[in-house]
Design a protein around this motif. Structure first.
Motif, PDB file in Angstrom:
ATOM      1  N   VAL A 125      -3.372  11.476  -4.407  1.00  0.00           N
ATOM      2  CA  VAL A 125      -2.236  10.828  -3.754  1.00  0.00           C
ATOM      3  C   VAL A 125      -2.346   9.308  -3.845  1.00  0.00           C
ATOM      4  O   VAL A 125      -1.341   8.612  -4.034  1.00  0.00           O
ATOM      5  CB  VAL A 125      -2.135  11.283  -2.288  1.00  0.00           C
ATOM      6  N   GLY A 126      -3.570   8.777  -3.759  1.00  0.00           N
ATOM      7  CA  GLY A 126      -3.755   7.331  -3.807  1.00  0.00           C
ATOM      8  C   GLY A 126      -3.295   6.729  -5.125  1.00  0.00           C
ATOM      9  O   GLY A 126      -2.552   5.742  -5.143  1.00  0.00           O
ATOM     10  N   VAL A 127      -3.735   7.326  -6.233  1.00  0.00           N
ATOM     11  CA  VAL A 127      -3.351   6.811  -7.546  1.00  0.00           C
ATOM     12  C   VAL A 127      -1.863   7.028  -7.799  1.00  0.00           C
ATOM     13  O   VAL A 127      -1.172   6.149  -8.340  1.00  0.00           O
ATOM     14  CB  VAL A 127      -4.193   7.484  -8.654  1.00  0.00           C
ATOM     15  N   LEU A 128      -1.357   8.202  -7.409  1.00  0.00           N
ATOM     16  CA  LEU A 128       0.069   8.481  -7.581  1.00  0.00           C
ATOM     17  C   LEU A 128       0.915   7.467  -6.824  1.00  0.00           C
ATOM     18  O   LEU A 128       1.925   6.960  -7.342  1.00  0.00           O
ATOM     19  CB  LEU A 128       0.399   9.890  -7.100  1.00  0.00           C
ATOM     20  N   SER A 129       0.507   7.157  -5.595  1.00  0.00           N
ATOM     21  CA  SER A 129       1.241   6.177  -4.782  1.00  0.00           C
ATOM     22  C   SER A 129       1.190   4.789  -5.417  1.00  0.00           C
ATOM     23  O   SER A 129       2.192   4.063  -5.426  1.00  0.00           O
ATOM     24  CB  SER A 129       0.653   6.116  -3.373  1.00  0.00           C
ATOM     25  N   ALA A 130       0.018   4.438  -5.964  1.00  0.00           N
ATOM     26  CA  ALA A 130      -0.127   3.126  -6.595  1.00  0.00           C
ATOM     27  C   ALA A 130       0.766   3.016  -7.830  1.00  0.00           C
ATOM     28  O   ALA A 130       1.427   1.988  -8.047  1.00  0.00           O
ATOM     29  CB  ALA A 130      -1.589   2.892  -6.977  1.00  0.00           C
ATOM     30  N   GLU A 131       0.815   4.063  -8.644  1.00  0.00           N
ATOM     31  CA  GLU A 131       1.663   4.057  -9.833  1.00  0.00           C
ATOM     32  C   GLU A 131       3.139   3.974  -9.443  1.00  0.00           C
ATOM     33  O   GLU A 131       3.913   3.234 -10.058  1.00  0.00           O
ATOM     34  CB  GLU A 131       1.415   5.315 -10.667  1.00  0.00           C
ATOM     35  N   ALA A 132       3.525   4.762  -8.434  1.00  0.00           N
ATOM     36  CA  ALA A 132       4.917   4.752  -7.992  1.00  0.00           C
ATOM     37  C   ALA A 132       5.309   3.375  -7.454  1.00  0.00           C
ATOM     38  O   ALA A 132       6.391   2.849  -7.759  1.00  0.00           O
ATOM     39  CB  ALA A 132       5.121   5.822  -6.918  1.00  0.00           C
ATOM     40  N   THR A 133       4.416   2.779  -6.669  1.00  0.00           N
ATOM     41  CA  THR A 133       4.684   1.451  -6.111  1.00  0.00           C
ATOM     42  C   THR A 133       4.800   0.405  -7.210  1.00  0.00           C
ATOM     43  O   THR A 133       5.689  -0.470  -7.173  1.00  0.00           O
ATOM     44  CB  THR A 133       3.559   1.055  -5.132  1.00  0.00           C
ATOM     45  N   LEU A 134       3.902   0.488  -8.217  1.00  0.00           N
ATOM     46  CA  LEU A 134       3.946  -0.450  -9.333  1.00  0.00           C
ATOM     47  C   LEU A 134       5.279  -0.371 -10.064  1.00  0.00           C
ATOM     48  O   LEU A 134       5.878  -1.401 -10.406  1.00  0.00           O
ATOM     49  CB  LEU A 134       2.802  -0.141 -10.307  1.00  0.00           C
ATOM     50  N   ALA A 135       5.762   0.852 -10.287  1.00  0.00           N
ATOM     51  CA  ALA A 135       7.036   1.027 -10.997  1.00  0.00           C
ATOM     52  C   ALA A 135       8.197   0.447 -10.203  1.00  0.00           C
ATOM     53  O   ALA A 135       9.064  -0.248 -10.752  1.00  0.00           O
ATOM     54  CB  ALA A 135       7.274   2.508 -11.281  1.00  0.00           C
ATOM     55  N   VAL A 136       8.221   0.738  -8.904  1.00  0.00           N
ATOM     56  CA  VAL A 136       9.311   0.226  -8.064  1.00  0.00           C
ATOM     57  C   VAL A 136       9.266  -1.303  -8.004  1.00  0.00           C
ATOM     58  O   VAL A 136      10.305  -1.973  -8.080  1.00  0.00           O
ATOM     59  CB  VAL A 136       9.230   0.831  -6.647  1.00  0.00           C
ATOM     60  N   LEU A 137       8.062  -1.863  -7.866  1.00  0.00           N
ATOM     61  CA  LEU A 137       7.935  -3.320  -7.834  1.00  0.00           C
ATOM     62  C   LEU A 137       8.367  -3.934  -9.162  1.00  0.00           C
ATOM     63  O   LEU A 137       8.977  -5.013  -9.187  1.00  0.00           O
ATOM     64  CB  LEU A 137       6.485  -3.710  -7.515  1.00  0.00           C
ATOM     65  N   ALA A 138       8.052  -3.253 -10.267  1.00  0.00           N
ATOM     66  CA  ALA A 138       8.489  -3.745 -11.579  1.00  0.00           C
ATOM     67  C   ALA A 138      10.011  -3.754 -11.662  1.00  0.00           C
ATOM     68  O   ALA A 138      10.619  -4.703 -12.178  1.00  0.00           O
ATOM     69  CB  ALA A 138       7.897  -2.881 -12.688  1.00  0.00           C
ATOM     70  N   GLY A 139      10.631  -2.682 -11.162  1.00  0.00           N
ATOM     71  CA  GLY A 139      12.091  -2.635 -11.142  1.00  0.00           C
ATOM     72  C   GLY A 139      12.678  -3.728 -10.273  1.00  0.00           C
ATOM     73  O   GLY A 139      13.678  -4.369 -10.637  1.00  0.00           O
ATOM     74  N   LEU A 140      12.050  -3.955  -9.111  1.00  0.00           N
ATOM     75  CA  LEU A 140      12.509  -5.009  -8.197  1.00  0.00           C
ATOM     76  C   LEU A 140      12.355  -6.383  -8.848  1.00  0.00           C
ATOM     77  O   LEU A 140      13.242  -7.241  -8.721  1.00  0.00           O
ATOM     78  CB  LEU A 140      11.710  -4.949  -6.894  1.00  0.00           C
TER      79      LEU A 140
END
Length: 509
Positions: free
Chosen positions: A477-492
């Motif tokens: 869950v930790g790595v999945l959350s980090a990847e998801a957050t990175l993608a959203v931040l990249a989009g932002l």
């Protein structure tokens, strides 16, 4: 390098005009449609089996599942899978180079198809060494073939302005997804439920069928597809041979020492390849950016393109884990029965192509409708949407991950939802990325930039391989959350800088 990827002469002629057509298009489109369909059948069939075969017989395999695999950990299997995908896209550039300088597109496709088929047949032979040889052959053959099929589709039309051209590529793209949809249902079922090596052999049969009909149908292709645009001179050929042999000797000596001292592990192969997969894309972009022959306007457009390239690398880093992280979850944590009917977990690999075929017409209609109202999102906004969507897909994925932590099997609907969200992101990024790549390309590199676009996939997959090799739990869950957050931040970040990026793009929108 891969100049054949986007090369389209202004007056190529239509070899099929006046004769039989394929849905109103040149007859040669049917030949290329079927070739690509069968090549994708073999590629996605192997992809569906790869990780499951690697972990089969090991501690990370599903209890009671078929044995006979290589008994690797999920981390090692994920690293190998990511490097394999990265090499397929990295080798597309030399594949295009061979077509431009040595064999021509038509001959390169035939050689590539033969190498792919040989690779699958090698995978059909049990043994660890045979597996890695087979995987390398499939990646090499795919690189040779992938770089040139699209080129020959372009050769069928009277230049970029032919009104049938976009429709032809759309039909061709359907062939890709038909092959990708059918492969897990056939190859996956045979390999996962009967015998792994028989599954790999069935992928070879698919490639063989595609190669056979390609050879039979070559008479329908444009004459340009059999020519070598810029053949190597004898001096250049000898120079490339010397360089190739030199690097081969260096690699042989280095790995001979490593093996001879008893220190060789799989990481000695995985880590250097993954690092090369990061170094080469950065080097290629830096070389283009530093080229003094570019005008100031072209330099500015390259700066704008780097934003899209980095975003695409992050996107594919997550998206391509469908065959590793999501495949492992489908195997061990997802119910494999619907309405009393059992199905192998490899069938989930057919979901993305199915969603593409279902949603692509909807997205095409939506963009057209918005364009008529002058409200179609810009390329920058579409990329931002894609990044947010791929991030959301992993935030959704975390929910069934938590639900299955106690051994409970979750509904297949969770994965169907995750794949749907990812496909929506893909449709916002992949075709748009291809288009903007050609539009922002400097004139000097107009024929090479599509190869650069493929390098974004290479970079993203190599990051995954390095993370897995370093011990990161890609299913945690930790790595999945980090990847998801990175993608959203990249989009932002793209959305917040949309005016700056748009300014760098000049007259391109």
């Amino acid at each position: 390098m891969a100049s054949s990827l986007t090369k389209d002469a202004a007056a190529q002629g239509n070899p099929a005009s006046g004769g039989k057509t394929f849905f109103g298009h040149p007859r040669g489109l049917a030949t290329l449609f079927m070739t690509e369909m069968w090549e994708r059948f073999s590629f996605y069939g192997m992809r569906a089996l790869l990780v499951l075969y690697l972990i089969s017989g090991g501690t990370d395999a599903k209890p009671g599942a078929q044995g006979g695999g290589l008994a690797m950990t999920m981390a090692t299997a994920s690293a190998i899978y990511a490097v394999y995908l990265a090499m397929v896209y990295l080798l597309a550039m030399p594949g295009g180079w061979f077509a431009d300088r040595v064999w021509g597109p038509r001959k390169t496709v035939i050689i590539g198809g033969c190498v792919v088929m040989l690779g699958h047949l090698t995978l059909a032979v049990p043994g660890t060494a045979m597996f890695f040889v087979g995987m390398a052959l499939v990646a090499l053959g795919s690189g040779l073939l992938k770089a040139n099929i699209s080129t020959m589709v372009g050769h069928l039309y009277d230049g970029p302005q032919d009104p049938r051209r976009d429709g032809g590529f759309t039909i061709f793209y359907i062939g890709i997804n038909v092959g990708g949809f059918a492969a897990p249902l056939v190859v996956g079922t045979i390999g996962q439920s009967v015998n792994w090596h028989l599954g790999f052999a069935s992928a070879a049969v698919g490639m063989g069928l595609g190669l056979l009909q390609f050879i039979i149908g070559t008479r329908h292709l444009a004459p340009l597809s059999s020519t070598v645009p810029t053949p190597l001179s004898i001096e250049e050929r000898n120079s490339w041979l010397r360089k190739g042999l030199l690097w081969l000797v260096v690699a042989a000596v280095f790995y001979g020492i490593v093996v001879g001292t008893g220190t060789f592990t799989l990481n000695w192969a995985l880590i250097p390849i993954a690092l090369l997969g990061l170094i080469i894309p950065v080097s290629v972009l830096a070389r283009i950016k530093r080229d003094k022959d570019l005008t100031s306007a072209e330099q500015t457009k390259v700066s704008g393109y780097i934003w899209f390239f980095v975003a695409a690398a992050v996107f594919w880093m997550i998206f391509d884990q469908a065959g590793s992280t999501l495949s492992g979850f489908a195997e061990k944590n997802t119910a494999d029965t619907v309405f009393g009917m059992h199905f192998p977990s490899t069938w989930f690999q057919s979901v993305n192509p199915l969603w593409v075929m279902a949603l692509a017409p909807v997205f095409a209609w939506m963009w057209l409708a918005l364009a008529k109202r002058l409200k179609e999102p810009s390329t920058t906004i579409k990329f931002a949407i894609a990044m947010v969507m791929i991030g959301i897909s992993y935030f959704v994925f975390i929910v069934p991950m938590g639900m299955s932590s106690d051994g409970t099997k979750v509904s297949p609907m969770w994965l169907l939802m995750v794949y749907m969200i990812q496909t929506m992101g893909e449709l916002c990024l992949s075709p748009v990325g291809l288009s903007v790549t050609t539009k922002l390309a400097p004139e000097k590199y107009a024929s090479q930039m599509l190869g650069v676009w493929f390098l974004a996939v290479t970079a993203g997959d190599c990051i995954v391989s390095l993370l897995s090799t370093a011990g990161a739990d890609l299913s945690g869950v930790g790595v999945l959350s980090a990847e998801a957050t990175l993608a959203v931040l990249a989009g932002l970040a793209i959305w917040l800088n949309r005016k700056k990026i748009t300014g760098l793009m000049g007259d391109v929108r």
